[in-house]
Design an enzyme around this catalytic site. Structure first.
Site, short mmCIF file in Angstrom:
data_model
loop_
_atom_site.label_atom_id
_atom_site.label_comp_id
_atom_site.label_asym_id
_atom_site.label_seq_id
_atom_site.Cartn_x
_atom_site.Cartn_y
_atom_site.Cartn_z
N HIS A 154 -1.98 45.74 -74.64
CA HIS A 154 -1.24 45.14 -73.54
C HIS A 154 -2.16 44.80 -72.37
O HIS A 154 -3.03 45.61 -72.00
CB HIS A 154 -0.19 46.11 -73.00
CG HIS A 154 1.06 46.20 -73.81
ND1 HIS A 154 1.12 46.80 -75.05
CD2 HIS A 154 2.33 45.76 -73.54
CE1 HIS A 154 2.37 46.75 -75.49
NE2 HIS A 154 3.12 46.12 -74.61
N ASN A 184 -8.19 51.62 -75.80
CA ASN A 184 -6.83 51.33 -75.38
C ASN A 184 -6.03 52.59 -75.09
O ASN A 184 -5.32 52.68 -74.09
CB ASN A 184 -6.13 50.51 -76.48
CG ASN A 184 -4.72 50.12 -76.13
OD1 ASN A 184 -4.41 49.79 -74.99
ND2 ASN A 184 -3.84 50.16 -77.12
#
Length: 286
Positions: A154, A184
């Site tokens: 994201h 991440n």
């Protein structure tokens, strides 16, 4: 395409000007959010229904308020080689590239009220290809399938989503880059939490710019050759104090580094994302 960095195509961005944010009636009279009224106007099985008619248009008209001073990026100043496209969602704006098949910059306007609404919002994990992008210019779920140590990372975090629809929109692949899994889930997660912690203490709007950097020699994944960033950045601008700072981290298993000031960010990336906005200082990691 032989680009030294995607920053080359964006280095001409001088997109904003200073100015006070005007208050509106909606700052005073609170309108119930859609999820508080328990009204669903979209179907998870039909991703295009997640977007209003205005959001389905390739302009920033529906999300100008995501940008400082409500001045969005000018697509005419972006390299045509990147095949830029404007995408609006309820809680963020995306400068998208149909060449890289990733976002180039994702912009959020956060504040304490937005994060209060986002707290406890259920994460959906329903990823989908963005139906507003032509198939020739978008990533598909199959591009990420089977990739070792690669997440759909994201850029506007799911945890910033203040409503069920905003949460659903955050899982569009137009909000994702191929990101090292450890980066991440560990280091980048800390960066996102630091930004939220600061925003909750800030006196007003905090604008967050997140995106990939594709240095020369970057790789690709999948049949659609989705570009894999070599580095990632997150630039934070506190509109009240006029302070700005940024994280620039390799897309790899790494350790967190102290944020840099805005001048260093510009010199390192070539990205003039704040244009002529006043910048009065920086901040240390919170």
């Amino acid at each position: 395409m032989n680009l030294r960095s995607v920053a080359v195509g964006l280095s001409a961005l001088m997109l904003f000007s200073a100015g006070a944010q005007a208050r509106s009636l909606f700052d005073i009279v609170r309108v119930p959010l859609e999820h508080e009224l328990h009204i669903n106007t979209y179907s998870p099985d039909d991703p295009i229904s997640l977007y209003s008619a205005k959001q389905q248009q390739p302009t920033f008209d529906a999300c100008a308020d995501s940008f400082p001073d409500e001045k969005p990026f000018d697509l005419e100043r972006i390299s045509v080689k990147l095949k830029p496209m404007a995408l609006c969602s309820d809680s963020f704006a995306v400068l998208y590239s149909q060449a890289s098949k990733t976002p180039l910059v994702v912009v959020e306007r956060l504040n304490a009220a937005v994060l209060r609404d986002a707290k406890g919002e259920e994460r959906t994990n329903d990823f989908y290809p963005d139906p507003r992008i032509p198939k020739s210019g978008r990533a598909e779920l199959s591009d990420y399938r089977g990739q070792v140590q690669t997440d759909r990372g994201h850029q506007a975090p799911a945890a910033d989503s203040p409503s069920p629809k905003a949460m659903a929109q955050s899982f569009a692949l137009s909000n994702m880059v191929p990101q090292n899994s450890i980066n991440n889930r560990k280091i980048w997660s800390v960066v996102e939490k630091d930004v939220r912690k600061f925003t909750q203490r800030a006196g007003g709007d905090v604008f967050v710019f997140t995106g990939p950097i594709f240095d020369e020699g970057h790789s690709t994944i999948g049949a659609n050759k989705v570009w894999v960033p070599t580095r990632l950045f997150k630039l934070v601008y506190d509109a009240t104090s006029q302070r700005a700072w940024a994280y620039i981290l390799p897309n790899a298993e790494t350790r967190i580094e102290r944020p840099v000031d805005y001048e260093t960010f510009v010199n390192t990336t070539g990205l003039h994302l704040l244009g002529n906005l006043p910048v009065s200082g920086s901040i240390s990691r919170s």
